[in-house]
Write an enzyme that holds these catalytic residues in place. Sequence first.
Site, PDB file in Angstrom:
ATOM      1  N   ASP A 184     -16.324 -26.362 -15.212  1.00 56.74           N
ATOM      2  CA  ASP A 184     -15.085 -26.763 -15.233  1.00 56.74           C
ATOM      3  C   ASP A 184     -14.681 -27.902 -14.374  1.00 56.74           C
ATOM      4  O   ASP A 184     -14.612 -27.420 -13.074  1.00 56.74           O
ATOM      5  CB  ASP A 184     -14.184 -25.986 -16.055  1.00 56.74           C
ATOM      6  CG  ASP A 184     -14.042 -25.521 -17.536  1.00 56.74           C
ATOM      7  OD1 ASP A 184     -14.503 -26.112 -18.483  1.00 56.74           O
ATOM      8  OD2 ASP A 184     -13.578 -24.271 -17.869  1.00 56.74           O
ATOM      9  N   TYR A 223     -18.626 -15.091 -11.538  1.00 55.05           N
ATOM     10  CA  TYR A 223     -17.486 -15.162 -11.544  1.00 55.05           C
ATOM     11  C   TYR A 223     -15.828 -14.580 -10.507  1.00 55.05           C
ATOM     12  O   TYR A 223     -15.989 -13.752 -10.903  1.00 55.05           O
ATOM     13  CB  TYR A 223     -16.537 -16.045 -12.861  1.00 55.05           C
ATOM     14  CG  TYR A 223     -17.504 -16.794 -13.245  1.00 55.05           C
ATOM     15  CD1 TYR A 223     -17.573 -18.159 -13.112  1.00 55.05           C
ATOM     16  CD2 TYR A 223     -18.704 -16.483 -13.995  1.00 55.05           C
ATOM     17  CE1 TYR A 223     -18.260 -19.784 -13.896  1.00 55.05           C
ATOM     18  CE2 TYR A 223     -19.564 -17.046 -15.138  1.00 55.05           C
ATOM     19  CZ  TYR A 223     -18.795 -19.025 -15.234  1.00 55.05           C
ATOM     20  OH  TYR A 223     -19.637 -19.710 -15.486  1.00 55.05           O
ATOM     21  N   ASP A 225      -6.145 -21.920 -20.103  1.00 53.42           N
ATOM     22  CA  ASP A 225      -5.789 -22.134 -19.118  1.00 53.42           C
ATOM     23  C   ASP A 225      -4.527 -22.342 -18.736  1.00 53.42           C
ATOM     24  O   ASP A 225      -4.027 -22.817 -19.084  1.00 53.42           O
ATOM     25  CB  ASP A 225      -6.580 -22.659 -18.010  1.00 53.42           C
ATOM     26  CG  ASP A 225      -7.124 -24.156 -18.640  1.00 53.42           C
ATOM     27  OD1 ASP A 225      -5.786 -24.902 -19.146  1.00 53.42           O
ATOM     28  OD2 ASP A 225      -8.222 -25.123 -18.379  1.00 53.42           O
TER      29      ASP A 225
END
Length: 295
Positions: free
Chosen positions: A38, A66, A80
């Site tokens: 992203d 991650y 998010d």
Amino acid sequence: MDGIVILNKPAGISSFAACSRVKKITGSKKSGHCGTLDPMAQGVLVVALGFATRISSEFLNQGKEYIADIHFGAMTDTLDIWGSETAKSTASGVSADELEAALKSFLGESMQKPPAYAAIKVAGKASYKYAREGIALEHESRPITISKIEMVSECLPQSATLRVECSKGTYIRSLCKDIGEALGQYAVMGNLTRTRSGQFSLDDSVGFEALELAAQIGDFHSTVIDPLCALSHMPQISLTEAMYEKTSRGNWNWAPAYASAYEGKKAALEFNGKLAGIAMIKEGKICPIANHPNL
């Protein structure tokens, strides 16, 4: 130029833009990234150059790791912290013990629904582009595997930092939302760093500055690696000069005797320390998948 760049992508730039910049710096004719990261995320982005773009799918199936922040108490349209808020909840009930118990429930195989803001193509158009136009597409759930998930720090009940080891195609934003739901809360993803993609970690990565310096001195030896190094997960067959001449002339009706141990598997073909191609070993023969046009 043929090779692989393990880029430490900074936040604020898309994977496509990062890939294009690497292509420009290295002067490669072709480039492609192996797994979208992203724009607001940072970390390991594997970029294929030249011939490596033809075999980039071989790098896509590798697991990822991650480090992600999860924030409790709100939901956004993008799942998010950078999206528009759509709902609120109180996070006062989230404790470390409850979060750790919830995390354990996500271990192993499960089905996950990708977010509307995703790079998935629908009728040739990325899903996130529909979402920006006010069309939130519903994607079918997909199988994922989470091999490890743990809390590495916390500032509960507001937030925590997680380490996640997972299969390709896992959306950490969706995972954060699902963790929140398991706790009876709204939750969204905060800062996200990809710390590993396949065998490559942040320790192996380089930034744009290192690539630009390599371009200035005309030596990419320390920043661009041979694709062969990225294929250590598959068997490798070393070709003699005679064998290489056979394959370069299109003669695939043979295989070294020891290749029978790799029956039904893909193998990387190596010649003079470089990747000559990828082939399937079938019935004692090398069946080409991708052949380097010129070594």
